[in-house]
Design a protein around this motif. Structure first.
Motif, short mmCIF file in Angstrom:
data_model
loop_
_atom_site.label_atom_id
_atom_site.label_comp_id
_atom_site.label_asym_id
_atom_site.label_seq_id
_atom_site.Cartn_x
_atom_site.Cartn_y
_atom_site.Cartn_z
N PHE A 136 0.84 -1.21 0.00
CA PHE A 136 0.00 0.00 0.00
C PHE A 136 0.87 1.25 0.00
O PHE A 136 0.67 2.18 -0.81
N TYR A 137 1.85 1.31 0.90
CA TYR A 137 2.68 2.50 0.99
C TYR A 137 3.63 2.63 -0.21
O TYR A 137 3.99 3.75 -0.59
N THR A 138 4.01 1.51 -0.80
CA THR A 138 4.84 1.57 -2.02
C THR A 138 4.06 2.18 -3.18
O THR A 138 4.58 3.03 -3.91
N VAL A 139 2.82 1.76 -3.35
CA VAL A 139 1.98 2.32 -4.42
C VAL A 139 1.74 3.80 -4.18
O VAL A 139 1.77 4.63 -5.11
N HIS A 140 1.50 4.17 -2.92
CA HIS A 140 1.29 5.58 -2.58
C HIS A 140 2.53 6.41 -2.95
O HIS A 140 2.41 7.49 -3.55
N ALA A 141 3.72 5.91 -2.60
CA ALA A 141 4.96 6.63 -2.92
C ALA A 141 5.16 6.70 -4.43
O ALA A 141 5.57 7.74 -4.97
N GLN A 142 4.90 5.60 -5.13
CA GLN A 142 5.07 5.57 -6.58
C GLN A 142 4.16 6.57 -7.27
O GLN A 142 4.59 7.30 -8.18
N ASN A 143 2.90 6.63 -6.84
CA ASN A 143 1.97 7.57 -7.45
C ASN A 143 2.41 9.02 -7.19
O ASN A 143 2.26 9.88 -8.07
N GLY A 144 2.92 9.28 -6.00
CA GLY A 144 3.38 10.64 -5.70
C GLY A 144 4.58 11.04 -6.52
O GLY A 144 4.66 12.18 -7.01
N VAL A 145 5.53 10.13 -6.69
CA VAL A 145 6.74 10.44 -7.44
C VAL A 145 6.43 10.65 -8.93
O VAL A 145 7.01 11.53 -9.58
N LEU A 146 5.53 9.86 -9.48
CA LEU A 146 5.25 9.90 -10.92
C LEU A 146 4.13 10.86 -11.30
O LEU A 146 3.78 10.95 -12.48
N ALA A 147 3.56 11.57 -10.33
CA ALA A 147 2.49 12.52 -10.63
C ALA A 147 3.00 13.61 -11.57
O ALA A 147 4.10 14.13 -11.39
N LYS A 148 2.22 13.94 -12.58
CA LYS A 148 2.63 14.91 -13.59
C LYS A 148 2.13 16.31 -13.25
O LYS A 148 1.02 16.48 -12.71
N VAL A 149 2.95 17.31 -13.57
CA VAL A 149 2.56 18.71 -13.44
C VAL A 149 1.76 19.10 -14.67
O VAL A 149 2.08 18.70 -15.80
N GLU A 150 0.69 19.87 -14.49
CA GLU A 150 -0.17 20.22 -15.62
C GLU A 150 0.59 21.01 -16.68
O GLU A 150 0.49 20.74 -17.88
N SER A 151 1.36 22.00 -16.26
CA SER A 151 2.14 22.81 -17.21
C SER A 151 3.53 23.06 -16.63
O SER A 151 3.74 24.05 -15.91
N PRO A 152 4.47 22.15 -16.89
CA PRO A 152 5.82 22.34 -16.34
C PRO A 152 6.48 23.59 -16.89
O PRO A 152 6.26 23.98 -18.05
N SER A 153 7.32 24.22 -16.08
CA SER A 153 7.99 25.46 -16.50
C SER A 153 9.06 25.20 -17.54
O SER A 153 9.33 26.06 -18.39
N HIS A 154 9.68 24.03 -17.51
CA HIS A 154 10.77 23.71 -18.43
C HIS A 154 10.66 22.26 -18.88
O HIS A 154 10.13 21.42 -18.15
N THR A 155 11.16 21.99 -20.07
CA THR A 155 11.19 20.63 -20.60
C THR A 155 12.60 20.32 -21.08
O THR A 155 13.20 21.12 -21.81
#
Length: 305
Positions: A136-155
């Motif tokens: 459970f906590y691994t999935v929670h951490a994975q989702n947090g790390v891989l969450a995308k920003v709607e409009s990143p400032s730089h690519t």
């Protein structure tokens, strides 16, 4: 020659008994030893630097430099705490069995138990519960790390190739730079990756040949760089400084040479560095060869004999 050996005054030697440690005296010795050890431990810890103390608190992790690091940091420390609790519990059971079921005179073999349903349920359900909680906590951490920003400032488009990295800064829409620029690393020249502190960045990862892995230890994160399968992640650097980056996937003869330096700097210093690349003529995006990112043709059928 004729003198008898006498016991020290702190040893109680009742008549009819051999010379031995008195239990109370032995208890005082044990307590004194424990207190001395605890004092030495506290003295040693008090002499540690703040950085070393903080690293102990992070259980060996380097200083965090990303807004996503706390997900992995919490998971890492929590896993160590859970492992310590489980380890102490198992050790307790071992010593309990050693003491209460030890061999005694007249009882050479302890009572044998079989088909003990509550015990069987215990050692089946408890491991499942532990694995479920960690999952459970691994999935929670994975989702947090891989969450995308709607409009990143730089690519930044990253290309992994044998045996270095290419960094493409997609800044044509940035008035301070005005163009996409790049830096190509080689085995002889370690590339630099510049990032603006406090600004969100999207990394698009592609490979020109084999599987690599983009890893910055201070970001507490790595992601595979796979031919035919582009990957991406978002993050925001949180502190200025210089950090090590490397390939975390064994990718061939000179895998150990696939390193780079990450420089987290102010926005002005970031723009100045990119303008310097443009002045050197390093303008435009350098992409992986098309053939490296296209599926291999299916093997031709073998003619019938």
């Amino acid at each position: 020659m004729g003198s008898e050996l006498t016991a020290p005054a702190w040893i109680d030697t009742p008549k009819g008994h051999d010379v031995g440690f008195n239990l109370k005296a032995r208890g005082r010795v044990v307590r004194a030893t424990a207190l001395s050890g605890a004092g030495a431990l506290l003295l040693g810890l008090s002499g540690c630097s703040q950085d070393l103390t903080d690293q102990f608190a992070r259980v060996g992790l380097p200083t965090s430099a990303s807004d996503r690091s706390h997900y992995i940091g919490d998971l890492w420390v929590g896993a160590w705490i859970a492992s310590g609790v489980i380890g102490l519990f198992v050790l307790g059971l071992i010593f309990y069995a050693m003491f209460f079921f030890r061999r005694r005179p007249g009882n050479e073999v302890p009572r044998q138990t079989k088909y003990h349903l509550p015990m069987e349920l215990l050692y089946t359900l408890v491991p499942l519960l532990i694995i479920g909680v960690l999952f459970f906590y691994t999935v929670h951490a994975q989702n947090g790390v891989l969450a995308k920003v709607e409009s990143p400032s730089h690519t930044i488009n990253v290309v992994g190739q044998k045996w270095s990295w290419t960094f493409n800064y997609m800044e044509s829409g940035n008035p301070a730079v005005g163009a996409d620029v790049h830096e190509i690393g080689t085995i002889e020249k370690i590339p630099d990756l510049y990032l603006p502190v406090g600004e969100s960045v999207r990394f698009n990862l592609t490979s020109a040949d084999v599987i690599h892995s983009f890893w910055v230890p201070s970001f507490y994160f790595k992601l595979d760089v796979i031919p035919v399968h582009p990957n991406s992640f978002d993050m925001t650097p949180t502190i200025e400084g210089t950090f090590d980056g490397k390939c975390a996937e064994l990718c061939g003869t000179y895998h150990s040479a696939m390193i780079f330096k990450v420089h987290v700097v102010s926005q002005d210093a970031y723009n100045t560095y990119l303008k310097g690349l443009a002045e050197k003529g390093q303008i435009g995006e350098r992409k992986a060869p098309v053939g490296a990112n296209s599926a291999l043709p299916a093997p031709s059928e073998e003619p019938e004999k």
